[in-house]
Design a protein around this motif. Structure first.
Motif, short mmCIF file in Angstrom:
data_model
loop_
_atom_site.label_atom_id
_atom_site.label_comp_id
_atom_site.label_asym_id
_atom_site.label_seq_id
_atom_site.Cartn_x
_atom_site.Cartn_y
_atom_site.Cartn_z
N GLY A 1 0.84 -1.24 0.01
CA GLY A 1 -0.03 -0.11 -0.02
C GLY A 1 0.86 1.32 0.08
N ALA A 2 1.88 1.10 0.41
CA ALA A 2 2.89 2.37 0.52
C ALA A 2 3.90 2.43 -0.67
CB ALA A 2 3.95 2.17 1.53
N GLY A 3 3.37 1.52 -1.68
CA GLY A 3 4.17 1.73 -3.08
C GLY A 3 5.17 0.73 -3.40
N PHE A 4 5.38 -0.49 -2.44
CA PHE A 4 6.10 -1.32 -2.72
C PHE A 4 5.67 -2.36 -3.72
CE2 PHE A 4 8.44 0.03 1.26
CZ PHE A 4 9.56 -0.55 1.37
N SER A 5 6.38 -3.08 -4.84
CA SER A 5 6.01 -4.08 -5.43
C SER A 5 5.92 -5.46 -4.47
CB SER A 5 6.56 -4.40 -6.39
OG SER A 5 8.30 -4.80 -6.17
N VAL A 6 5.09 -6.48 -4.73
CA VAL A 6 5.21 -7.62 -3.84
C VAL A 6 6.38 -8.17 -3.88
CG1 VAL A 6 4.26 -10.06 -3.91
CG2 VAL A 6 2.81 -8.20 -4.61
N ARG A 7 7.41 -7.94 -4.77
CA ARG A 7 8.83 -8.57 -4.74
C ARG A 7 9.41 -7.69 -3.86
NH1 ARG A 7 12.11 -11.69 -7.66
NH2 ARG A 7 14.37 -11.39 -7.44
N GLY A 8 9.25 -6.31 -4.02
CA GLY A 8 10.15 -5.56 -3.10
C GLY A 8 9.72 -5.76 -1.50
N ALA A 9 8.37 -6.06 -1.37
CA ALA A 9 8.06 -6.24 0.24
C ALA A 9 8.68 -7.67 0.52
CB ALA A 9 6.35 -6.38 0.09
N VAL A 10 8.73 -8.65 -0.30
CA VAL A 10 9.31 -9.88 -0.04
C VAL A 10 10.56 -9.70 0.19
CG1 VAL A 10 9.74 -12.32 -0.76
CG2 VAL A 10 7.36 -11.31 -1.03
N VAL A 11 11.28 -9.08 -0.43
CA VAL A 11 12.83 -8.81 -0.49
C VAL A 11 13.03 -8.13 0.91
CG1 VAL A 11 14.92 -7.73 -1.26
CG2 VAL A 11 13.44 -8.89 -2.84
N GLY B 1 17.94 1.83 3.66
CA GLY B 1 18.15 1.51 2.23
C GLY B 1 16.88 1.35 1.55
N ALA B 2 15.92 0.54 2.25
CA ALA B 2 14.68 0.41 1.63
C ALA B 2 14.02 1.77 1.08
CB ALA B 2 13.79 -0.51 2.21
N GLU B 3 14.00 2.69 2.19
CA GLU B 3 13.44 3.98 1.83
C GLU B 3 14.15 4.55 0.86
OE1 GLU B 3 12.38 8.07 4.42
OE2 GLU B 3 14.11 6.59 4.86
N LEU B 4 15.41 4.30 0.70
CA LEU B 4 16.16 5.36 -0.66
C LEU B 4 15.75 4.63 -1.89
CD1 LEU B 4 19.73 5.45 1.17
CD2 LEU B 4 17.82 7.47 0.51
N GLU B 5 15.65 3.35 -1.86
CA GLU B 5 15.11 2.40 -2.98
C GLU B 5 13.83 2.72 -3.59
OE1 GLU B 5 15.70 -0.48 -6.38
OE2 GLU B 5 17.08 1.01 -4.99
N ILE B 6 12.89 2.92 -2.75
CA ILE B 6 11.61 3.02 -3.28
C ILE B 6 11.48 4.66 -3.63
CG2 ILE B 6 10.75 3.82 -0.81
CD1 ILE B 6 8.19 2.26 -1.54
#
Length: 218
Positions: free
Chosen positions: A123-133, A205-210
């Motif tokens: 819901g915050a904008g991650f793809s499913v893959r991004g959330a899983v990673v 790091g996840a914040e910067l990537e998104i």
């Protein structure tokens, strides 16, 4: 005495706290429950099968630790709470990190919580893959961290003689290993602080990537 699968699992968790993972065996459980070993093997064919059930129980009962106590729409709060809650859950048992690592869930109950956390991330904008990673990275980091932490402190507040900081420093020449000598107190003490610092690096790091991906889509 007639026993069931849950009784064996509970006895296994109790015995884990008393004697540790290495000494925990199905035969030892039989002695603890005052039944024949064959009775234990009727419910669990191997120690690995027992550990699967024990780990599933621990993760299911610790699910409340993995989500924020207060309502929050900030995915970073959810991700950080997941990590800190998992560490708390694993630390509740002696050798909890090693016991859970590598096991297979016997029910889908623990997945209900991670599904909820993943939904917040998506819901915050991650793809499913991004959330899983992200969640799997936090999971692996936390399990590994707890295993190391529990090696240093097999029981809370009692440091293993193998990890005495003064003894380690005495083996390191100050001129040759100045950084390693300073590292001793960081690596083998104040685990709460270091865990949060590592978790923050992952979340940041996840914040910067998104943010990078959002900027790319514009």
């Amino acid at each position: 005495m007639k026993i069931n699968r849950e009784m064996v699992t509970r006895a296994g968790l109790k015995l884990l706290n008393e004697i540790g993972l290495e000494q925990l065996t199905l035969r030892r459980l039989g002695v603890e429950l005052e039944v024949q070993a064959a009775t234990i093997y009727w419910h669990f064919k191997s120690k690995e099968a027992l550990l699967d059930e024990m780990a599933t129980t621990v993760l299911t009962e610790g699910a409340a630790n993995l989500v924020p106590r207060r309502r929050s729409g900030d995915w970073k709060v959810w991700a950080s709470t997941y990590g800190e809650g998992l560490r708390k859950t694993l630390m509740a048992y002696r050798d909890g990190g090693r016991m859970v690592s590598g096991t297979k869930l016997t029910t889908t109950a623990p997945l209900k919580t991670t599904e909820r956390i993943a939904a917040v991330l998506v819901g915050a904008g991650f793809s499913v893959r991004g959330a899983v990673v992200l969640l799997s990275t936090i999971n692996y980091y936390t399990q590994s961290f707890v295993m190391e932490e529990q090696a240093v402190f097999p029981t809370p507040g009692e440091r293993s003689p193998l990890y005495e900081i003064a003894d380690r420093d005495a083996q390191l020449d100050a001129a040759e290993f100045p950084n390693h000598r300073q590292a001793s107190g960081i690596l083998f003490d104040r685990f709460d602080r270091r865990y949060k610092e590592g978790l923050e690096l992952i979340v940041r790091g996840a914040e910067l990537e998104i943010a990078r991906k959002r900027a790319k889509r514009r």
